[in-house]
Design a protein around this motif. Structure first.
Motif: not given
Lengths: 329, 265
Positions: A119-120, A165-167, B98-102
């Motif tokens: 996701l990140n 930490l990794c994330a 860096p992403l709007h929580p909505l």
């Protein structure tokens, strides 16, 4: 470069009286207390530095870190992080920093860490090749191999912290805020994380601001410390100098061939402890060399070591000194 | 793939994976959505002696079956997540990204749709097959309008969830307001009673409110009860409410975030 100027944060905290009467009174008249959590704090941190941000509980450390990472709007004053204003929370700023909190986690609780990492990757727009390379590096450095595909809820606290930490590092932040990253971890895991943070700082040149209550973290990682108490900066400078200024004595530990009488040790310094044939003396730094020479010639010394007093003692002394004297009742 | 699509896909993947972890909970929620069935029993009993303003027993059956379907397609539960994360301070972690929580909340909510559909579509489909009477519309224009109306209904739900959830930035009582809203919504959206069975004066008022567009509109489109020439005005009104409530939700959210003091974070 991190530049903080006269940073101030005032909280308005509702004051609730206990009991039913207090609750009813609160319905009609709400008392709000003003708490000045951070008061005109100023400092500068050069790129690549690793700085310890220390103070007792409630000193204002976390509030300052929150303002530096854009989570809190300052009441007044300014912060600039590599040219960004944190509370504007622009994409450019958020991809420059990472905040790791020992007591809060970004990992998705019911899914394996790999899902959070993926996701990140999307959220931070990380190039797939860079992502693979960084992840491989971090997995190797933190020894995460076996953890990536286990649900986060099944990991131990230490394993979770390594994955946190990794994330936080996948997007290779230039500034890393660490808020008590080793809290609650066993001694071995603390050492592992400490070593990782030191290597990461050296290898990537990332700027690190660390808050911790563990003095081992500070000694291992932070040549410079900023001490904060009751919202204001009490000291900003080299850790060595803080130790030397606060506790001007060195600690000399002696093992003698036979237990000595205490009066035989008195001329050499302040006797802190004597147990059997082991004695601990506090010796002023200026006279350390001649004192050691005399010790070695005058006493039957089997072993001798010199070190600084524990950092905990230094901190206790600093913060006690800053506490206003109690009211002579 | 461009970045926004990649982010949307990643959010949905996580949402689906989380929904699968919570599958038992979601299935229980779904089974607990029994109100349309209760209303179905009630209204068919009332209509047994003769149609009520054009609604026969069979029409009620079709209406409430479609209601169940649309309810699951447009269901939202963001208000509880938002409320909890603001109060506990864990919103902090969303604000650092860096992403709007909505977007993240939307992804989480929509992530459970595949599981919901996998359960509800066969059930409702089977019920329609077995049911002898008015059916789903066969008109392609209505079928084109249906997904648009469902998407609009979901957006309106989400905007209201954000509006009420964001009140937690100011008050600890925002969920109480949610109960008031739900009562109004249940009455006026067509959830308990088809909108054209409401008293005449309430129908006139309701025609300009957002409730009908949040459930009744897609239900009535699915059943072909809205004439083709009326589709566009209805969808336009829905879109206008989406814009209005969406803008209000965004404005309230950003004011709230400025106020957010991340207690406990």
């Amino acid at each position: 470069m991190i530049h903080v100027q006269d940073l101030t944060r005032v909280y308005h905290v509702p004051h609730k009286e206990p009991g039913l009467r207090g609750a009813l009174r609160g319905l009609f008249k709400r008392r709000v207390e003003e708490v000045r959590a951070v008061d005109r704090v100023s400092f500068t941190v050069e790129p690549g530095a690793c700085v310890g941000f220390l103070g007792p509980n409630g000193a204002g450390k976390t509030t300052t870190l929150k303002m530096l990472s854009g989570l809190l709007h300052p009441t007044s004053g300014s912060v600039s992080i590599f040219g960004h204003t944190p509370h504007a929370r622009k994409r450019g700023f958020l991809t420059t920093i990472a905040l790791v909190m020992g007591q809060k986690q970004q990992l998705i609780w019911d899914l394996p860490p790999r899902d959070t990492f993926d996701l990140n990757r999307a959220i931070y727009h990380i190039d797939p090749a860079d992502y693979r390379r960084t992840l491989d590096d971090l997995v190797a450095l933190l020894d995460l191999g076996a953890l990536l595909d286990r649900p986060t809820r099944n990991l131990s606290l230490g394993e979770r912290m390594k994955c946190e930490l990794c994330a936080a590092l996948l997007h290779r932040p230039r500034v890393l805020f660490l808020d008590e990253p080793t809290i609650g971890l066993d001694v071995a895991m603390q050492a592992t994380l400490r070593e990782f943070i030191r290597d990461y700082n050296r290898q990537t040149g990332a700027t690190i601001l660390l808050t911790t209550h563990y003095m081992n973290d500070v000694e291992a990682l932070c040549p410079r410390v900023i001490l904060i108490d009751q919202g204001t900066v009490r000291y900003d400078g080299a850790l060595d100098r803080l130790v030397a200024d606060t506790l001007p004595d060195k600690r000399v530990t002696l093992r003698l061939t036979a237990p000595p009488p205490p009066e035989a040790l008195a001329p050499f310094g302040h006797l802190q402890r004597l147990e059997g044939d082991v004695a601990v003396l506090l010796v002023p730094r200026q006279t350390l060399q001649p004192t050691i020479a005399r010790l070695l010639t005058d006493l039957p010394v089997a072993d001798l070591s010199v070190d600084d007093p524990p950092l905990e003692d230094v901190m206790r002394r600093v913060f006690l000194r800053n506490t206003p004297p109690a009211d002579p009742a | 793939m461009r970045h926004p699509l990649r982010i949307a896909a990643a959010l949905l993947r996580v949402g689906v994976a989380e929904a699968l972890v919570y599958r038992a909970q979601i299935i229980i929620w779904m089974l607990a959505t029994t109100l349309p069935l209760v209303m179905l029993a009630l209204w068919t009993t009332l209509a047994a002696e003769g149609p009520l303003q054009g609604y026969s027993e069979d029409t009620f059956i079709a209406y409430f079956l479609a209601t169940i379907l649309v309810r699951h397609l447009s269901e939202c539960w963001a208000v509880w997540a938002i409320n909890e994360e603001i109060r506990a301070g864990s919103l902090t972690l969303r604000l650092l990204r860096p992403l709007h929580p909505l977007w993240a909340y939307a992804g989480q909510v929509l992530g459970d749709r595949p599981l919901r559909l996998a359960i509800i579509l066969p059930l409702v489909g089977l019920a329609f097959l077995l049911h002898d009477g008015p059916d789903l519309t066969a008109d392609p224009l209505h079928w084109l309008a249906f997904p648009v109306a469902v998407a609009g209904a979901w957006l309106l739900q989400f905007a209201v969830h954000v509006l009420i959830g964001a009140l937690a930035f100011w008050t600890e009582q925002s969920l109480a307001l949610w109960s008031v809203w739900f009562g109004l919504w249940a009455l006026l959206s067509g959830y308990l009673v088809p909108a054209d069975l409401l008293p005449r004066w309430l129908q006139h008022l309701n025609a300009w409110l957002p409730f009908h567009a949040m459930l009744g509109l897609p239900v009535e489109i699915a059943l072909g009860r809205i004439p083709a020439h009326d589709l566009l005005p209805h969808l336009a009104l829905q879109a206008a409410w989406c814009l209005l409530l969406g803008a209000a939700a965004l404005a309230l959210w950003s004011r709230g975030v400025r106020r957010f003091e991340a207690y406990g974070a």
